[in-house]
Write a protein that holds these residues in place. Structure first.
Motif, PDB file in Angstrom:
ATOM      1  N   SER A  32      -5.194  -0.881   7.821  1.00 56.98           N
ATOM      2  CA  SER A  32      -4.649  -1.706   8.912  1.00 56.98           C
ATOM      3  C   SER A  32      -3.889  -0.853   9.936  1.00 56.98           C
ATOM      4  CB  SER A  32      -4.237  -3.020   8.587  1.00 56.98           C
ATOM      5  OG  SER A  32      -5.086  -3.883   8.295  1.00 56.98           O
ATOM      6  N   TYR A  43       0.655  -1.177   0.142  1.00 57.30           N
ATOM      7  CA  TYR A  43      -0.043   0.253  -0.064  1.00 57.30           C
ATOM      8  C   TYR A  43       0.822   1.356   0.109  1.00 57.30           C
ATOM      9  CZ  TYR A  43      -3.630  -3.229   1.119  1.00 57.30           C
ATOM     10  OH  TYR A  43      -4.664  -4.540   1.007  1.00 57.30           O
ATOM     11  N   TRP A  82      -9.396  -2.145  -2.261  1.00 56.79           N
ATOM     12  CA  TRP A  82     -10.234  -2.390  -1.076  1.00 56.79           C
ATOM     13  C   TRP A  82     -11.148  -3.275  -1.390  1.00 56.79           C
ATOM     14  CZ3 TRP A  82     -15.458  -2.187   0.294  1.00 56.79           C
ATOM     15  CH2 TRP A  82     -15.648  -2.556   1.424  1.00 56.79           C
ATOM     16  N   TYR A 109     -11.864 -11.446   6.672  1.00 59.82           N
ATOM     17  CA  TYR A 109     -11.456 -10.131   7.277  1.00 59.82           C
ATOM     18  C   TYR A 109      -9.940 -10.208   7.599  1.00 59.82           C
ATOM     19  CZ  TYR A 109     -16.376  -9.504   8.218  1.00 59.82           C
ATOM     20  OH  TYR A 109     -17.699  -9.340   7.945  1.00 59.82           O
ATOM     21  N   TYR A 122     -12.531  -5.717   6.095  1.00 56.74           N
ATOM     22  CA  TYR A 122     -13.122  -6.358   4.963  1.00 56.74           C
ATOM     23  C   TYR A 122     -12.367  -6.692   3.925  1.00 56.74           C
ATOM     24  CZ  TYR A 122     -16.352  -7.999   1.536  1.00 56.74           C
ATOM     25  OH  TYR A 122     -17.104  -8.588   0.309  1.00 56.74           O
ATOM     26  N   ARG A 123     -12.095  -8.051   3.409  1.00 57.33           N
ATOM     27  CA  ARG A 123     -11.365  -8.457   2.373  1.00 57.33           C
ATOM     28  C   ARG A 123     -12.133  -8.874   1.229  1.00 57.33           C
ATOM     29  NH1 ARG A 123      -5.815  -8.775   2.607  1.00 57.33           N
ATOM     30  NH2 ARG A 123      -5.811 -10.617   1.289  1.00 57.33           N
ATOM     31  N   THR A 147      -5.894  -4.851   5.513  1.00 52.53           N
ATOM     32  CA  THR A 147      -6.332  -4.020   4.366  1.00 52.53           C
ATOM     33  C   THR A 147      -5.593  -2.691   4.539  1.00 52.53           C
ATOM     34  OG1 THR A 147      -7.944  -2.746   5.609  1.00 52.53           O
ATOM     35  CG2 THR A 147      -8.830  -4.702   4.911  1.00 52.53           C
ATOM     36  N   LYS A 148      -5.771  -2.031   3.398  1.00 51.62           N
ATOM     37  CA  LYS A 148      -4.958  -0.698   3.467  1.00 51.62           C
ATOM     38  C   LYS A 148      -5.396   0.191   4.642  1.00 51.62           C
ATOM     39  CE  LYS A 148      -7.938   1.805   0.332  1.00 51.62           C
ATOM     40  NZ  LYS A 148      -8.164   2.624  -0.841  1.00 51.62           N
TER      41      LYS A 148
END
Length: 453
Positions: A206, A163, A426, A200, A381-382, A203-204
């Motif tokens: 985090s 990221y 995302w 989950y 969430y992924r 993610t960017k």
């Protein structure tokens, strides 16, 4: 290998354009940094008396300076691997240590590369066993073992590269790593409690605290201000089809990115109008969210807003310009709207039923719907179908506006397909899939649409 590195740095020196003597930060994903780090790691391994090779785990600080060559100052966290020293060993391919031989070191390197005289010199090297890992253990109330923390650090390194994260200094990197570690546990708890098929994890977002995430990306006004009254939408009498997706029928533009601005309300509304304009006029046009951020005098730009108010603002303005004509900046600027550039208008707006069967019927016949929901599960969430417990994702804490574009089932699990505004990196290429049939996360409490005649 040494010759190829010198050729690389020679070319870099000639095109760098660096002002002499000025220190500049280097991004973690820049190729030149990877090459410089490879050099210092190789130097560390060649000079150390360790039997095993160490490899890079994390770059916490990197600067460069043009002097008599290219000078780099680097702070690097190194990890013990299970590879014994050999000439052909590539450290990055080595497995990290196990529980019987834990070791990490934090090193500060200064390296000078003078390509035209074929010279590379390590000016300074200082390594300490009081590593970033040790700092985490000392400052954390966690019961994680060193192995678990090292795994977190390795994942954090990958996260920074994926990221393009670049922190101001070592202290900020340490703080973000601690937040990242805490968020991994939080994501795991959400995973354990979810009733759907969602995954989950990292993610960017985090490296953000919950408060930072809410401040920069969500919209608290959705649950604290009343909606503007709108007339009720007429619900089709025919039952809805078993599944429908407006992405397959030409009414949805590509996923956009609101950035660090609570302007989700603007993206939700423009997405709805894009669909309505397509259905009534036969042309899909990407419309301007920035116009609303700048020119909507009722809503609060990056501080949040309501779709119901945004519809009224668009009517008063006379319409929306295109994304191309009035491009998104991610912060409020002076209004530069021009009536001569209007590419879409609306005549009114309607409030849609909170019954999910009726929502599906209206959507399938009339187009994507602006909705709002509780974003409890969205930070981590992924993919998959999200279905948090109602008590964790209640309808009274609505804080994010999105666009409902379709519905269906996956292996027997019903879902809503939701277009988000956090970019394509995302969720599932920018989309969120939420359980359908239980009013999950309050998704049915604030449904509306513009009307184009």
């Amino acid at each position: 290998m040494a010759r190829s590195l010198l050729i690389f740095f020679s070319a870099l020196y000639l095109v760098s354009g660096l002002p002499t003597g000025q220190w500049l930060n280097v991004s973690p994903d820049e190729p030149e940094l990877k090459t410089a780090v490879d050099l210092v790691v190789r130097e560390y391994n060649s000079l150390s008396d360790h039997e095993y090779v160490f490899r890079q785990l994390l770059i916490t600080d990197a600067k460069k300076q043009l002097v008599s060559g290219l000078k780099y100052d680097l702070t690097v966290l190194l990890g013990h691997t299970l590879c014994k020293k050999r000439r052909d060993v590539i450290p990055d391919n080595c497995q990290l240590y196990g529980p019987d031989n834990p070791r990490t070191v934090k090193c500060n390197f200064s390296i000078l590369i003078v390509p035209w005289i074929n010279e590379t010199k390590i000016l300074h090297q200082k390594c300490s066993q009081e590593s970033l890992l040790r700092e985490l253990i000392d400052s954390s109330s966690s019961t994680e073992s060193e192995d678990e923390l090292l795994e977190t650090i390795t994942l954090f390194k990958d996260f920074m590269i994926t990221y393009n994260k670049n922190y101001a200094d070592h202290e900020e990197a340490t703080r973000r790593l601690q937040i990242f570690s805490q968020n991994r546990k939080k994501a795991q708890k959400i995973q354990e409690m979810d009733q759907g098929t969602a995954e989950y994890g990292i993610t960017k977002f985090s490296d953000l605290t919950e408060e930072e995430f809410r401040t920069f990306y969500l919209n608290p006004l959705l649950s604290t201000q009343p909606q503007r009254p709108m007339r009720k939408a007429v619900i089709p009498s025919d039952p809805p089809p078993a599944q429908w997706d407006w992405r397959d029928n030409g009414a949805v533009t590509e996923v956009k990115n609101q950035g660090m601005c609570g302007s989700c309300w603007a993206f939700s509304v423009t997405g709805n109008i894009e669909g309505q304009w397509f259905l009534k006029k036969g042309k899909l046009v990407s419309l301007s969210e920035q116009e609303l951020v700048d020119c909507d005098g009722v809503d609060h730009a990056c501080g949040g807003g309501l779709p119901s108010s945004a519809y009224e603002a668009i009517e008063n303005l006379g319409g929306l310009e295109t994304e191309q004509d009035y491009s998104y900046q991610g912060h409020k600027e002076s209004c530069s709207f021009s009536t001569g550039k209007v590419s879409a208008y609306i005549n009114s707006s309607v409030e849609i039923s909170n019954d999910e069967t009726q929502i599906a019927a209206w959507l399938a016949k009339n187009g994507p719907i602006s909705i709002a929901l509780n974003a409890f599960a969205m930070q981590f969430y992924r993919k998959g179908i999200s279905h948090p417990f109602r008590i964790l994702c209640s309808s009274w804490m609505i804080d994010h506006a999105v666009l409902l574009v379709g519905y269906g089932e996956r292996v027997g699990t019903p879902f809503w397909a939701i277009k988000n505004s956090w970019g394509q990196d995302w969720g599932e290429q920018g989309y969120y899939y939420l359980y359908r049939g239980s009013g999950a996360c309050g998704m049915n409490t604030m449904c509306s649409s513009s009307v184009v005649e």
